[in-house]
Design a protein around this motif. Structure first.
Motif, PDB file in Angstrom:
ATOM      1  N   ALA A   1      30.447 -11.326  15.257  1.00  0.00           N
ATOM      2  CA  ALA A   1      29.656 -12.559  15.355  1.00  0.00           C
ATOM      3  C   ALA A   1      28.188 -12.348  15.011  1.00  0.00           C
ATOM      4  N   TYR A   2      27.700 -11.114  15.152  1.00  0.00           N
ATOM      5  CA  TYR A   2      26.260 -10.836  15.025  1.00  0.00           C
ATOM      6  C   TYR A   2      25.619 -11.389  13.749  1.00  0.00           C
ATOM      7  N   PRO A   3      26.164 -11.092  12.554  1.00  0.00           N
ATOM      8  CA  PRO A   3      25.496 -11.587  11.343  1.00  0.00           C
ATOM      9  C   PRO A   3      25.633 -13.100  11.151  1.00  0.00           C
ATOM     10  N   LEU A   4      26.524 -13.735  11.914  1.00  0.00           N
ATOM     11  CA  LEU A   4      26.756 -15.172  11.761  1.00  0.00           C
ATOM     12  C   LEU A   4      25.873 -16.015  12.668  1.00  0.00           C
ATOM     13  N   LEU A   5      25.261 -15.380  13.674  1.00  0.00           N
ATOM     14  CA  LEU A   5      24.474 -16.131  14.650  1.00  0.00           C
ATOM     15  C   LEU A   5      23.207 -16.725  14.050  1.00  0.00           C
ATOM     16  N   GLY A   6      22.692 -16.128  12.986  1.00  0.00           N
ATOM     17  CA  GLY A   6      21.467 -16.632  12.394  1.00  0.00           C
ATOM     18  C   GLY A   6      21.675 -17.823  11.483  1.00  0.00           C
ATOM     19  N   GLY A   7      22.903 -18.128  11.135  1.00  0.00           N
ATOM     20  CA  GLY A   7      23.187 -19.233  10.227  1.00  0.00           C
ATOM     21  C   GLY A   7      23.967 -20.348  10.905  1.00  0.00           C
ATOM     22  N   SER A   8      24.810 -20.999  10.119  1.00  0.00           N
ATOM     23  CA  SER A   8      25.570 -22.144  10.629  1.00  0.00           C
ATOM     24  C   SER A   8      26.988 -21.773  11.028  1.00  0.00           C
ATOM     25  N   HIS A   9      27.313 -20.478  11.026  1.00  0.00           N
ATOM     26  CA  HIS A   9      28.692 -20.045  11.266  1.00  0.00           C
ATOM     27  C   HIS A   9      28.976 -19.652  12.712  1.00  0.00           C
ATOM     28  N   ALA A  10      27.949 -19.611  13.568  1.00  0.00           N
ATOM     29  CA  ALA A  10      28.197 -19.237  14.963  1.00  0.00           C
ATOM     30  C   ALA A  10      26.990 -19.577  15.822  1.00  0.00           C
ATOM     31  N   SER A  11      27.252 -19.859  17.092  1.00  0.00           N
ATOM     32  CA  SER A  11      26.188 -20.082  18.073  1.00  0.00           C
ATOM     33  C   SER A  11      26.613 -19.448  19.386  1.00  0.00           C
ATOM     34  N   VAL A  12      25.624 -19.155  20.238  1.00  0.00           N
ATOM     35  CA  VAL A  12      25.937 -18.577  21.547  1.00  0.00           C
ATOM     36  C   VAL A  12      26.800 -19.539  22.351  1.00  0.00           C
ATOM     37  N   LEU A  13      26.482 -20.846  22.279  1.00  0.00           N
ATOM     38  CA  LEU A  13      27.286 -21.848  22.996  1.00  0.00           C
ATOM     39  C   LEU A  13      28.737 -21.809  22.547  1.00  0.00           C
ATOM     40  N   GLY A  14      28.955 -21.725  21.237  1.00  0.00           N
ATOM     41  CA  GLY A  14      30.318 -21.689  20.723  1.00  0.00           C
ATOM     42  C   GLY A  14      31.080 -20.462  21.192  1.00  0.00           C
ATOM     43  N   LEU A  15      30.412 -19.309  21.201  1.00  0.00           N
ATOM     44  CA  LEU A  15      31.064 -18.076  21.655  1.00  0.00           C
ATOM     45  C   LEU A  15      31.416 -18.159  23.138  1.00  0.00           C
ATOM     46  N   CYS A  16      30.513 -18.730  23.939  1.00  0.00           N
ATOM     47  CA  CYS A  16      30.788 -18.878  25.380  1.00  0.00           C
ATOM     48  C   CYS A  16      31.957 -19.828  25.622  1.00  0.00           C
ATOM     49  N   LEU A  17      32.011 -20.927  24.860  1.00  0.00           N
ATOM     50  CA  LEU A  17      33.118 -21.878  25.005  1.00  0.00           C
ATOM     51  C   LEU A  17      34.443 -21.233  24.607  1.00  0.00           C
ATOM     52  N   LEU A  18      34.427 -20.410  23.558  1.00  0.00           N
ATOM     53  CA  LEU A  18      35.649 -19.711  23.153  1.00  0.00           C
ATOM     54  C   LEU A  18      36.127 -18.767  24.249  1.00  0.00           C
ATOM     55  N   LEU A  19      35.192 -18.071  24.871  1.00  0.00           N
ATOM     56  CA  LEU A  19      35.574 -17.152  25.948  1.00  0.00           C
ATOM     57  C   LEU A  19      36.150 -17.926  27.133  1.00  0.00           C
ATOM     58  N   LEU A  20      35.541 -19.060  27.475  1.00  0.00           N
ATOM     59  CA  LEU A  20      36.038 -19.883  28.586  1.00  0.00           C
ATOM     60  C   LEU A  20      37.429 -20.436  28.284  1.00  0.00           C
ATOM     61  N   CYS A  21      37.638 -20.873  27.055  1.00  0.00           N
ATOM     62  CA  CYS A  21      38.959 -21.437  26.733  1.00  0.00           C
ATOM     63  C   CYS A  21      40.025 -20.351  26.760  1.00  0.00           C
ATOM     64  N   ASN A  22      39.668 -19.115  26.379  1.00  0.00           N
ATOM     65  CA  ASN A  22      40.621 -18.014  26.463  1.00  0.00           C
ATOM     66  C   ASN A  22      40.959 -17.661  27.902  1.00  0.00           C
ATOM     67  N   VAL A  23      39.961 -17.748  28.782  1.00  0.00           N
ATOM     68  CA  VAL A  23      40.214 -17.519  30.209  1.00  0.00           C
ATOM     69  C   VAL A  23      41.196 -18.576  30.735  1.00  0.00           C
ATOM     70  N   SER A  24      41.015 -19.833  30.314  1.00  0.00           N
ATOM     71  CA  SER A  24      41.923 -20.898  30.729  1.00  0.00           C
ATOM     72  C   SER A  24      43.342 -20.648  30.224  1.00  0.00           C
ATOM     73  N   TYR A  25      43.465 -20.245  28.944  1.00  0.00           N
ATOM     74  CA  TYR A  25      44.792 -19.950  28.397  1.00  0.00           C
ATOM     75  C   TYR A  25      45.465 -18.819  29.164  1.00  0.00           C
ATOM     76  N   SER A  26      44.687 -17.775  29.449  1.00  0.00           N
ATOM     77  CA  SER A  26      45.240 -16.619  30.156  1.00  0.00           C
ATOM     78  C   SER A  26      45.711 -17.015  31.549  1.00  0.00           C
ATOM     79  N   ALA A  27      44.914 -17.837  32.237  1.00  0.00           N
ATOM     80  CA  ALA A  27      45.318 -18.321  33.562  1.00  0.00           C
ATOM     81  C   ALA A  27      46.600 -19.141  33.460  1.00  0.00           C
ATOM     82  N   GLY A  28      46.693 -19.982  32.424  1.00  0.00           N
ATOM     83  CA  GLY A  28      47.902 -20.775  32.226  1.00  0.00           C
ATOM     84  C   GLY A  28      49.116 -19.917  31.925  1.00  0.00           C
TER      85      GLY A  28
END
Length: 303
Positions: A143-170
């Protein structure tokens, strides 16, 4: 059927599963170019649940869930596996590239093992911690080289991690319940519908007519996500699991590679040495989990 024919069929099933599963992130990005996140999700879930329930109840003559406890289990599973997981996922995909979306989803087996150990108060094994650390470092490097452009944001990465936690719990919840021989299509069909109902009020509340264009990009994304990327991919995965769970799990290693490759071809997303290093670390983390002989889990409706 001879052994060579069976091997070829298993190989083709595995490759098809990898391509369909990995294509979901790019299909989601295509759909998000046309409509809001939940406007993309609701029709997809309605179509997927309708198809699964028609096949289960009208063609396969599977019985309806009749116990109150069964409906409760389905509702809870639908909340984690569709409502929360895929709700967060489609919102996150506004903020990250399709390749990163596929890479994050690939770490589900590691998260399932980690959360399961914590949930059931089991001693954390060094291999579990190491595999999780490798996956997290790999994702951050990719993700590192993508954070400076339009391909990634910290918010998006955090949301992805949260959704994976939800899937794992399910997934853990699903594996610990007694489903009383209820067919997988019945469970998936109804839990998908429940997940859709959970998200519907939010889709209505945040709906903005000016932000939605119901074009072929939207239609194609809905159909692709509902049928090939969800239903067909899940059926192929279950077929591979029945034949050989260990070999089936090995196909998961190719999913992040396929995800970035498809995103690069279709979405023109950049591939860098950071991408390669991140994917390699994630694959090593997945390999460690594989060697621990953990049970494979069906990535049904995983993206």
């Amino acid at each position: 059927m001879g052994s060579s024919s069976k091997s070829l069929l298993n190989f083709l099933s595995g490759i098809t599963f990898v391509i369909l599963w990995a294509s979901a992130s790019s299909a989601t990005k295509i759909g998000l170019h046309s409509v809001q996140p939940l406007v993309l999700s609701i029709p997809r879930f309605i179509l997927a649940s309708a198809l699964m329930l028609v096949i289960a109840h009208f063609f396969m003559k599977q019985p309806m869930p009749h116990k109150k406890s069964a409906w409760k289990k389905i509702a809870i599973y639908g909340f984690f596996n569709v409502g929360l997981y895929l709700g967060l996922y489609v919102v996150a995909m506004q903020e990250v590239s399709a390749g990163l979306g596929a890479l994050f989803i690939a770490i589900n087996p590691v998260l399932i093992l980690l959360i399961s150990s914590i949930w059931f108060r089991q001693p954390l094994r060094l291999a579990t911690v190491l595999s999780f650390a490798l996956c997290m470092v790999g994702m951050l490097i990719a993700a590192y080289p993508l954070l400076g452009g339009s391909h990634a944001s910290v918010l998006g990465l955090c949301l992805l991690l949260l959704c994976n936690v939800s899937y794992s719990a399910g997934a853990i919840y699903f594996s610990k319940q007694n489903w009383e021989q209820m067919h997988i299509l019945t469970i998936n069909g109804w839990q998908t519908l429940f997940g859709c109902l959970y998200l519907l009020p939010f889709a209505i509340y945040f709906y903005n007519s000016e932000a939605n264009t119901f074009d072929f990009g939207f239609l194609g994304a809905v159909v692709w996500l509902a049928i090939p990327a969800s239903i067909i991919a899940s059926l192929l995965w279950m077929s591979l699991l029945r034949k050989n769970p260990t070999k089936a799990s090995a196909w998961l290693f190719l999913c992040p590679v396929a995800g970035f490759t498809i995103a690069s071809i279709i979405m023109k997303e950049p591939l860098t040495w950071y991408t390669l290093a991140g994917v390699v670390l994630v694959i090593i983390g997945l390999y460690i989990v594989q060697q621990m002989k953990t049970p494979a889990l069906t990535p049904a409706n995983n993206n």
